[in-house]
Enzyme design. Structure first.
Site, short mmCIF file in Angstrom:
data_model
loop_
_atom_site.label_atom_id
_atom_site.label_comp_id
_atom_site.label_asym_id
_atom_site.label_seq_id
_atom_site.Cartn_x
_atom_site.Cartn_y
_atom_site.Cartn_z
N LYS A 145 0.12 -6.79 -7.13
CA LYS A 145 0.57 -5.40 -6.48
C LYS A 145 2.20 -5.95 -5.98
O LYS A 145 2.85 -5.21 -5.88
CB LYS A 145 0.02 -5.12 -5.23
CG LYS A 145 -1.30 -4.30 -5.66
CD LYS A 145 -1.95 -3.76 -4.38
CE LYS A 145 -3.44 -3.72 -4.70
NZ LYS A 145 -4.32 -4.31 -3.51
N GLY A 186 0.79 -1.33 -0.07
CA GLY A 186 -0.04 -0.15 -0.03
C GLY A 186 0.78 1.23 -0.06
O GLY A 186 2.08 1.08 -0.06
N ASP A 222 -2.64 -9.37 -2.46
CA ASP A 222 -2.72 -9.55 -4.24
C ASP A 222 -1.30 -9.59 -4.76
O ASP A 222 -0.51 -8.68 -4.76
CB ASP A 222 -3.26 -8.22 -4.66
CG ASP A 222 -3.16 -7.94 -5.88
OD1 ASP A 222 -3.14 -8.94 -6.89
OD2 ASP A 222 -3.36 -6.51 -6.28
N GLU A 223 -1.08 -10.76 -5.40
CA GLU A 223 0.15 -11.01 -6.19
C GLU A 223 0.53 -10.14 -7.09
O GLU A 223 1.75 -9.88 -7.12
CB GLU A 223 0.27 -12.57 -6.65
CG GLU A 223 -0.94 -12.77 -7.80
CD GLU A 223 -0.86 -13.94 -8.50
OE1 GLU A 223 0.02 -14.61 -8.55
OE2 GLU A 223 -1.97 -14.30 -9.20
N LYS A 228 -10.23 8.85 11.91
CA LYS A 228 -11.70 8.59 11.48
C LYS A 228 -12.06 7.69 12.95
O LYS A 228 -13.15 7.40 13.23
CB LYS A 228 -12.21 7.94 10.33
CG LYS A 228 -11.91 9.18 9.31
CD LYS A 228 -12.12 8.37 7.80
CE LYS A 228 -12.16 9.42 6.77
NZ LYS A 228 -10.92 10.23 6.82
N ASN A 281 -5.61 12.49 6.62
CA ASN A 281 -5.59 12.08 5.21
C ASN A 281 -3.98 12.26 4.80
O ASN A 281 -3.29 13.35 5.16
CB ASN A 281 -6.23 13.29 4.42
CG ASN A 281 -7.70 12.82 4.50
OD1 ASN A 281 -8.20 12.28 5.39
ND2 ASN A 281 -8.54 13.58 3.69
N VAL A 282 -3.47 11.22 4.35
CA VAL A 282 -2.21 11.23 3.72
C VAL A 282 -2.28 11.72 2.35
O VAL A 282 -2.96 11.25 1.45
CB VAL A 282 -1.67 9.73 3.56
CG1 VAL A 282 -0.24 9.81 3.34
CG2 VAL A 282 -1.63 9.17 5.13
N THR A 310 -18.13 18.07 -1.22
CA THR A 310 -19.13 17.40 -0.26
C THR A 310 -19.73 18.46 0.62
O THR A 310 -21.21 18.47 0.45
CB THR A 310 -18.58 16.09 0.52
OG1 THR A 310 -17.41 16.77 1.15
CG2 THR A 310 -18.33 15.05 -0.46
N LYS A 339 -10.03 0.79 3.99
CA LYS A 339 -9.89 2.06 4.50
C LYS A 339 -10.93 3.05 3.78
O LYS A 339 -11.01 4.14 4.09
CB LYS A 339 -8.57 2.71 4.42
CG LYS A 339 -8.08 2.69 2.78
CD LYS A 339 -6.74 3.41 2.89
CE LYS A 339 -6.74 3.97 1.44
NZ LYS A 339 -5.37 4.68 1.14
N1 LIG Z 1 -4.23 6.80 3.24
C1 LIG Z 1 -4.55 7.58 4.46
O1 LIG Z 1 -5.18 8.79 4.00
C2 LIG Z 1 -4.76 7.00 5.86
C3 LIG Z 1 -4.74 8.06 6.90
C4 LIG Z 1 -4.93 7.76 8.28
C5 LIG Z 1 -4.66 6.05 8.31
N2 LIG Z 1 -4.45 5.24 7.40
C6 LIG Z 1 -4.39 4.10 7.76
O2 LIG Z 1 -2.93 3.64 7.25
C7 LIG Z 1 -2.91 2.46 6.78
C8 LIG Z 1 -2.02 1.99 5.44
O3 LIG Z 1 -3.18 2.86 4.48
P1 LIG Z 1 -2.65 3.05 3.04
O4 LIG Z 1 -3.06 4.27 2.45
O5 LIG Z 1 -1.18 2.44 2.74
O6 LIG Z 1 -3.48 1.72 2.40
P2 LIG Z 1 -3.47 1.11 1.09
O7 LIG Z 1 -2.52 1.99 0.06
O8 LIG Z 1 -5.10 0.94 0.71
O9 LIG Z 1 -2.90 -0.15 1.19
C9 LIG Z 1 -3.65 -1.33 2.19
C10 LIG Z 1 -2.58 -2.22 2.01
O10 LIG Z 1 -3.39 -3.30 2.76
C11 LIG Z 1 -3.33 -4.78 2.13
N3 LIG Z 1 -4.55 -5.25 2.50
C12 LIG Z 1 -5.62 -4.90 2.47
N4 LIG Z 1 -6.42 -5.90 2.96
C13 LIG Z 1 -5.71 -6.93 3.55
C14 LIG Z 1 -5.99 -8.27 4.22
N5 LIG Z 1 -6.93 -8.59 4.47
N6 LIG Z 1 -4.71 -8.88 4.54
C15 LIG Z 1 -3.51 -8.55 4.04
N7 LIG Z 1 -3.29 -7.32 3.58
C16 LIG Z 1 -4.30 -6.33 3.02
C17 LIG Z 1 -3.39 -4.33 0.67
O11 LIG Z 1 -2.88 -5.25 -0.37
P3 LIG Z 1 -3.84 -6.18 -0.83
O12 LIG Z 1 -5.07 -5.76 -1.36
O13 LIG Z 1 -3.06 -6.82 -2.00
O14 LIG Z 1 -3.97 -7.36 0.40
C18 LIG Z 1 -2.34 -3.02 0.74
O15 LIG Z 1 -1.19 -3.37 0.74
C19 LIG Z 1 -4.06 1.61 6.97
O16 LIG Z 1 -4.34 1.05 8.13
C20 LIG Z 1 -5.00 2.89 7.02
O17 LIG Z 1 -6.28 2.77 7.73
C21 LIG Z 1 -4.36 5.75 6.01
#
Ligand SMILES: NC(=O)c1ccc[n+]([C@@H]2O[C@H](COP(=O)([O-])OP(=O)(O)OC[C@H]3O[C@@H](n4cnc5c(N)ncnc54)[C@H](OP(=O)(O)O)[C@@H]3O)[C@@H](O)[C@H]2O)c1
Length: 338
Positions: free
Chosen positions: A45, A16, A42-43, A133, A173-174, A197, A91
């Site tokens: 990714k 991610g 997901d292989e 959130k 938000n990132v 929104t 998310k």
């Molecule tokens: N982005 C933001 O704005 C933000 C803000 C605050 C907090 N966060 C938190 O930060 C963390 C990372 O966010 P991100 O933005 O990097 O998310 P992201 O880009 O959507 O990546 C999510 C990752 O989790 C994996 N994943 C999803 N379901 C899974 C499962 N059941 N088992 C194993 N892997 C799984 C996905 O790969 P696969 O689909 O291949 O499994 C992907 O590698 C999350 O916990 C999110 O809640 C994000």
């Protein structure tokens, strides 16, 4: 600085936005790390990430297919690992509202599986990712992340003599992360209209590097049970739209199910346990095995005033249209032209 010499670190959700940025950081600044293991489903990714980080250049990097819903798979993956960063999650707020049981399986059961697998192996430190959130949640995504936070914090109470330390990093938000508003607006601006929104909507804003820095700091410094909250600016969603598409019409489409107008990271009810540590806040657990006076002394931590709240609408630091443009160029799209 965190010493990862000869350490093995596993990142759930390593393909991610955050997982990749963490991988980059560790390979760049901690090249003496023994192993970085990317754990995700997901292989495709993983295949793409392996092209970006070729094994001929980065022999420390390994890929492990698995689902956090699968406890046995986690146990196998965690063997020989020292540190865990738990970033895997569902998310998207509307998707979680529509598929609540799926979100609970990944974000709640997955969190408990990670904790169980830590206790079955020899993990030393765990940092779990949270979100604004999760603070006074009104949507299922936030509620599952709050539950996950509680599970990780409480895991410190059931560890017995195990020296393992669990902590949580919470932020907003990132900028530019997968599925976030900035890449969405950039894609949409060609249509001449950007959907808003609510004209009053505000959000906290952090760069991927800011998120990585907070996670690395927590990995290095957590005593167990803290929620680390970086001090970060807010933006108005209308300013993001103006920064990206100054000539676009801003069309008000109404708030989506489960959305707040402003996000919160610390509520007045958290203020009794919240400390200001200069660059960030920490919400401490109600029970902990260490002494609060030792903590205060070590980190120059000052209890916030009773009733203190950290809300994106009342923030003292703000991005403007101009700073947003510069940040988009720096962090999201080097060729960005508004
Ligand atoms: N982005 C933001 O704005 C933000 C803000 C605050 C907090 N966060 C938190 O930060 C963390 C990372 O966010 P991100 O933005 O990097 O998310 P992201 O880009 O959507 O990546 C999510 C990752 O989790 C994996 N994943 C999803 N379901 C899974 C499962 N059941 N088992 C194993 N892997 C799984 C996905 O790969 P696969 O689909 O291949 O499994 C992907 O590698 C999350 O916990 C999110 O809640 C994000």
């Amino acid at each position: 600085m965190l010493d990862l010499e000869n350490k093995s670190i596993l990142i759930t959700g390593g393909t991610g936005s955050l997982g990749k940025a963490l991988t980059k950081e560790i390979l760049k600044n901690h090249s003496n790390v023994r192993r970085i293991i990317i754990f995700s489903r997901d292989e495709q990714k993983q295949f793409q990430m392996a092209q970006e980080f070729p094994s001929s250049v980065y022999p420390q990097l390994r890929f492990f297919i698995g689902d956090v819903r699968d406890r046995e798979r986690l146990i196998r993956a965690f063997k020989g690992v020292d540190y865990i960063i738990h970033a895997a999650a569902m998310k998207h707020v509307p998707i979680a509202e529509y598929n609540p049981d799926e979100c609970i399986k990944t974000n709640v059961m997955g969190a408990q599986n990670v904790i169980d697998a830590c206790f079955e192996t020899n993990i030393q430190r765990v940092v779990a990712l949270s979100t604004d959130k999760a603070c006074a949640p009104i949507n299922l995504y936030g509620a599952t992340k709050l539950t996950s936070d509680k599970l990780f914090i409480a895991a410190n109470n059931i560890k017995g003599d195990n020296p393992i330390v669990f902590s949580v990093v919470r932020y907003g938000n990132v900028m530019g992360s997968n599925g976030s508003v900035i890449p969405f607006f950039i894609k949409k601006k060609g249509e001449g209209k950007l959907p808003i929104t609510d004209v009053n909507m505000t959000r906290f804003n952090i760069s991927l590097q800011g998120g990585v820095d907070m996670v690395m700091h927590a990995l290095d410094n957590a005593w167990g049970g803290e929620i680390f909250i970086p001090k970060i600016p807010s933006y108005k969603i209308t300013d993001v739209a103006t920064a990206i598409g100054p000539d676009c019409e801003q069309e008000v489409v109404g708030i989506r199910p489960g959305e707040k107008v402003h996000e919160e990271m610390i509520t007045p009810s958290d203020s009794f346990y919240t400390y200001d540590l200069g660059k960030y806040y920490t919400i401490l657990p109600a029970t902990h095995k260490w002494k609060i006076d030792d903590f205060k002394k070590k980190f120059n931590a000052v209890l916030v005033p009773q009733g203190f709240a950290y809300n994106s609408g009342d923030n003292t630091e703000w991005e403007t249209v101009d700073t947003l443009r510069a940040l988009i160029r720096e962090h999201v799209d080097a060729d960005f032209q508004s």
